[in-house]
Each structure stands twice: as C-alpha cells, then as structure tokens.
Design an enzyme around this catalytic site. Sequence first.
Site, mmCIF file in Angstrom:
data_model
loop_
_atom_site.group_PDB
_atom_site.id
_atom_site.type_symbol
_atom_site.label_atom_id
_atom_site.label_comp_id
_atom_site.label_asym_id
_atom_site.label_seq_id
_atom_site.Cartn_x
_atom_site.Cartn_y
_atom_site.Cartn_z
ATOM 1 N N TYR A 153 0.837 -1.208 0.000
ATOM 2 C CA TYR A 153 0.000 0.000 0.000
ATOM 3 C C TYR A 153 0.872 1.259 0.000
ATOM 4 C CZ TYR A 153 -3.814 3.131 1.496
ATOM 5 O OH TYR A 153 -4.746 4.142 1.576
HETATM 6 N N1 LIG Z 1 -9.779 5.519 4.942
HETATM 7 C C1 LIG Z 1 -8.593 6.081 5.042
HETATM 8 O O1 LIG Z 1 -8.123 6.370 6.140
HETATM 9 C C2 LIG Z 1 -7.800 6.428 3.810
HETATM 10 C C3 LIG Z 1 -6.685 7.230 3.966
HETATM 11 C C4 LIG Z 1 -5.926 7.581 2.855
HETATM 12 C C5 LIG Z 1 -6.298 7.121 1.621
HETATM 13 N N2 LIG Z 1 -7.385 6.326 1.484
HETATM 14 C C6 LIG Z 1 -7.722 5.877 0.141
HETATM 15 O O2 LIG Z 1 -9.001 6.351 -0.179
HETATM 16 C C7 LIG Z 1 -9.566 5.509 -1.163
HETATM 17 C C8 LIG Z 1 -10.941 5.099 -0.702
HETATM 18 O O3 LIG Z 1 -10.792 4.335 0.481
HETATM 19 P P1 LIG Z 1 -11.931 4.197 1.585
HETATM 20 O O4 LIG Z 1 -11.322 4.589 2.859
HETATM 21 O O5 LIG Z 1 -13.171 4.855 1.141
HETATM 22 O O6 LIG Z 1 -12.057 2.605 1.599
HETATM 23 P P2 LIG Z 1 -13.294 1.636 1.469
HETATM 24 O O7 LIG Z 1 -14.416 2.113 2.309
HETATM 25 O O8 LIG Z 1 -12.702 0.299 1.707
HETATM 26 O O9 LIG Z 1 -13.744 1.769 -0.071
HETATM 27 C C9 LIG Z 1 -12.905 1.353 -1.088
HETATM 28 C C10 LIG Z 1 -13.607 1.512 -2.427
HETATM 29 O O10 LIG Z 1 -12.712 1.048 -3.444
HETATM 30 C C11 LIG Z 1 -13.341 0.009 -4.163
HETATM 31 N N3 LIG Z 1 -12.428 -1.071 -4.511
HETATM 32 C C12 LIG Z 1 -11.624 -1.792 -3.707
HETATM 33 N N4 LIG Z 1 -11.018 -2.760 -4.401
HETATM 34 C C13 LIG Z 1 -11.463 -2.649 -5.673
HETATM 35 C C14 LIG Z 1 -11.232 -3.377 -6.852
HETATM 36 N N5 LIG Z 1 -10.431 -4.453 -6.885
HETATM 37 N N6 LIG Z 1 -11.864 -2.971 -7.981
HETATM 38 C C15 LIG Z 1 -12.686 -1.908 -7.988
HETATM 39 N N7 LIG Z 1 -12.970 -1.187 -6.882
HETATM 40 C C16 LIG Z 1 -12.369 -1.564 -5.743
HETATM 41 C C17 LIG Z 1 -14.408 -0.570 -3.246
HETATM 42 O O11 LIG Z 1 -15.382 -1.181 -4.062
HETATM 43 P P3 LIG Z 1 -16.646 -2.017 -3.480
HETATM 44 O O12 LIG Z 1 -17.355 -1.098 -2.530
HETATM 45 O O13 LIG Z 1 -17.461 -2.320 -4.696
HETATM 46 O O14 LIG Z 1 -16.099 -3.220 -2.802
HETATM 47 C C18 LIG Z 1 -14.874 0.670 -2.498
HETATM 48 O O15 LIG Z 1 -15.878 1.327 -3.211
HETATM 49 C C19 LIG Z 1 -8.606 4.356 -1.342
HETATM 50 O O16 LIG Z 1 -7.763 4.620 -2.446
HETATM 51 C C20 LIG Z 1 -7.798 4.403 -0.072
HETATM 52 O O17 LIG Z 1 -6.530 3.829 -0.226
HETATM 53 C C21 LIG Z 1 -8.151 5.966 2.543
#
Ligand SMILES: NC(=O)c1ccc[n+]([C@@H]2O[C@H](COP(=O)([O-])OP(=O)(O)OC[C@H]3O[C@@H](n4cnc5c(N)ncnc54)[C@H](OP(=O)(O)O)[C@@H]3O)[C@@H](O)[C@H]2O)c1
Length: 270
Positions: free
Chosen positions: A175
């Site tokens: 990651y």
């Molecule tokens: N939460 C944090 O603290 C944080 C911090 C920094 C960056 N981020 C980044 O922010 C972004 C969104 O994360 P989040 O926190 O909202 O996480 P999340 O709630 O786990 O949501 C992740 C999203 O990405 C989609 N996804 C995951 N694997 C996929 C795949 N193989 N193909 C297509 N779609 C896929 C999921 O699809 P489904 O819903 O259909 O499964 C979901 O809609 C990510 O890039 C993450 O790395 C998050």
Amino acid sequence: MSGVVSGGRDAGTPVAGLGLFDLTGRLALVTGARRGLGLAMADALAAAGADIIGVSAHLEPSGSAVERAVTARGRAFEAYAVDFADRTAVSEFAREISGRDRPVDILVNNAGTIRRMPAAEHSDEAWDEVIAVNLSSQFVLTREVGRRMLERRAGKVIFTASVLSFQGGITVPGYAAAKSGLVGLMRALANEWAAYDVNVNAIAPGYMATDNTVALRQDPLRNKAILDRIPAGRWGRPEDLAGALLFLASPASDYVSGAIIPVDGGWLAR
Ligand SMILES: NC(=O)c1ccc[n+]([C@@H]2O[C@H](COP(=O)([O-])OP(=O)(O)OC[C@H]3O[C@@H](n4cnc5c(N)ncnc54)[C@H](OP(=O)(O)O)[C@@H]3O)[C@@H](O)[C@H]2O)c1
C-alpha cells in the site's frame, strides 16, 4: 458564467465568488464510489452540479447508496461494476467510457484496497493486487480518459493519495509503495498535461473512518496511537474531503497542477 465550458476553457472570462466551484453540467467519473470516501466525493460533486458515473468492484446496477445520494441531489447517476485487479476489465471499461459521446470532465481516481501483513510475510499475491488496484489500473484508466481531455483541452484529474504517499506506515508495504508511486504518476501526468488545460492533482487523506481502517479503529493500541498523533484529535470523516475535492474539480484550481492537498487533521505537519 463559468470560466470553463465543455470542450475547452473560456480564457479571460471572469469567474468570481462561489461560481468558481460550480460544476453544473459537468460529468464526473468516480472510482470506488460505492462506499467510504468515494461515496462522499460523488455526493459532494453532485451537490455542486455534476452528473456522476460511479464504478467499483461490487457496485449494484441500481439502488446503491451512492445512486440514492446522487439522484437526491437532482443529478444523473450511472453504475458500473469493474474489478480493478483485472487489467483486461479495466481496459475494456476505460475504452467504453472514453468512446462515448459525452466526455468525462472530472476523473476521481479513488478506488483502493489495503492488505495488512508484515513485510516478511507479505505475499506476492497481496503485493500484486494492491499495486494493480491502487496504481496500475489508475494509470490505464487515466491514460484513456485523459486522452479525450487533452483533445478537448479541458479536464480535471484527482487522485486519492494518502499520508502513506509520504510515510512508510506499519505492515502495509504494498500500500505504501502504491500510494507513493501514485504521487509520482500524478506529477508525471501533471507535467505533461498542464499545457493542455488538464489539471492533475491529488488529495492525501489522513486517517479516515471507513471500512479501510476498521482494523485500526478496533485495535485499542493502534486507535489510541493514531488519535494521539492527529492534531485535530479525531478520525477524519468522508465528508471532510469535500472542500479540497471541489477546489480541485472546479475552475477554482485552473492554475493548480501537480499539487497534493493533505486532508489529515494536521497529521503530516506533526
Ligand atoms: N480511509 C482512510 O483512512 C484512507 C486514507 C488515505 C487514503 N485512502 C484511500 O481512499 C480511497 C478510498 O478508500 P476508503 O477509505 O473509502 O475505503 P473503502 O471504504 O474500503 O472503499 C474502497 C472503495 O474502493 C473500491 N475497490 C476496492 N477494491 C477494488 C477493486 N479491486 N476494484 C474496484 N474497486 C475496488 C471498493 O469497491 P466495493 O465497494 O465495490 O467493494 C470501495 O468502493 C482508497 O484509495 C484508499 O486507499 C483511505
């Protein structure tokens, strides 16, 4: 009147006040839109006037939470289910979207996954999946959608980076590598595309309360250690991204390229 119109910028058109952030009539493609940060960003873009194409691995063809949020804002919504770990599927999706009559004005590259295990036990499969979803697919999709933006000399590309674009994190080597690579990709595209009035930038969320961080929030020691380090003293909420997102998606950022905006409650400044 907006300073950006579909098909190219209106150089010299005065834009002022909240009109700077108006997205009426724009089409935004948001990846990972089904939940978490992507859902909140789709909702924020729709609230500012954009129609939304949502895509994620398991996005329901109809009736999803994100569809309900976007249509409640009076905007159109279309759903796609695509596995970003599958290069062929991503390429087909990218070609279909970029071949349509109505071009994408705003691309939010947000889909992402995380696999937590110590580096010495980090499997090839976990590494490959994280790099494919969080980095390679984003390049493929942006290349295809971006080509249309270059032709039209208008477009906004926004990547969801991370504080792990700057730091190594704990037990997430794939990651951290993907998110660090993503800012390199973002800068490379920004350098090439700024001259074509296509702005490429990133948001770096800090520690946000989504499914991505459930394991951390359920671990009392990690939860405390994280909270102790966040100057704002709380986990971020998905809606905290709206301000930075609307800035980067709108005419307000027409002279901003290659920037990373942390939305982290002060984590990186600590
Ligand atoms: N939460 C944090 O603290 C944080 C911090 C920094 C960056 N981020 C980044 O922010 C972004 C969104 O994360 P989040 O926190 O909202 O996480 P999340 O709630 O786990 O949501 C992740 C999203 O990405 C989609 N996804 C995951 N694997 C996929 C795949 N193989 N193909 C297509 N779609 C896929 C999921 O699809 P489904 O819903 O259909 O499964 C979901 O809609 C990510 O890039 C993450 O790395 C998050």
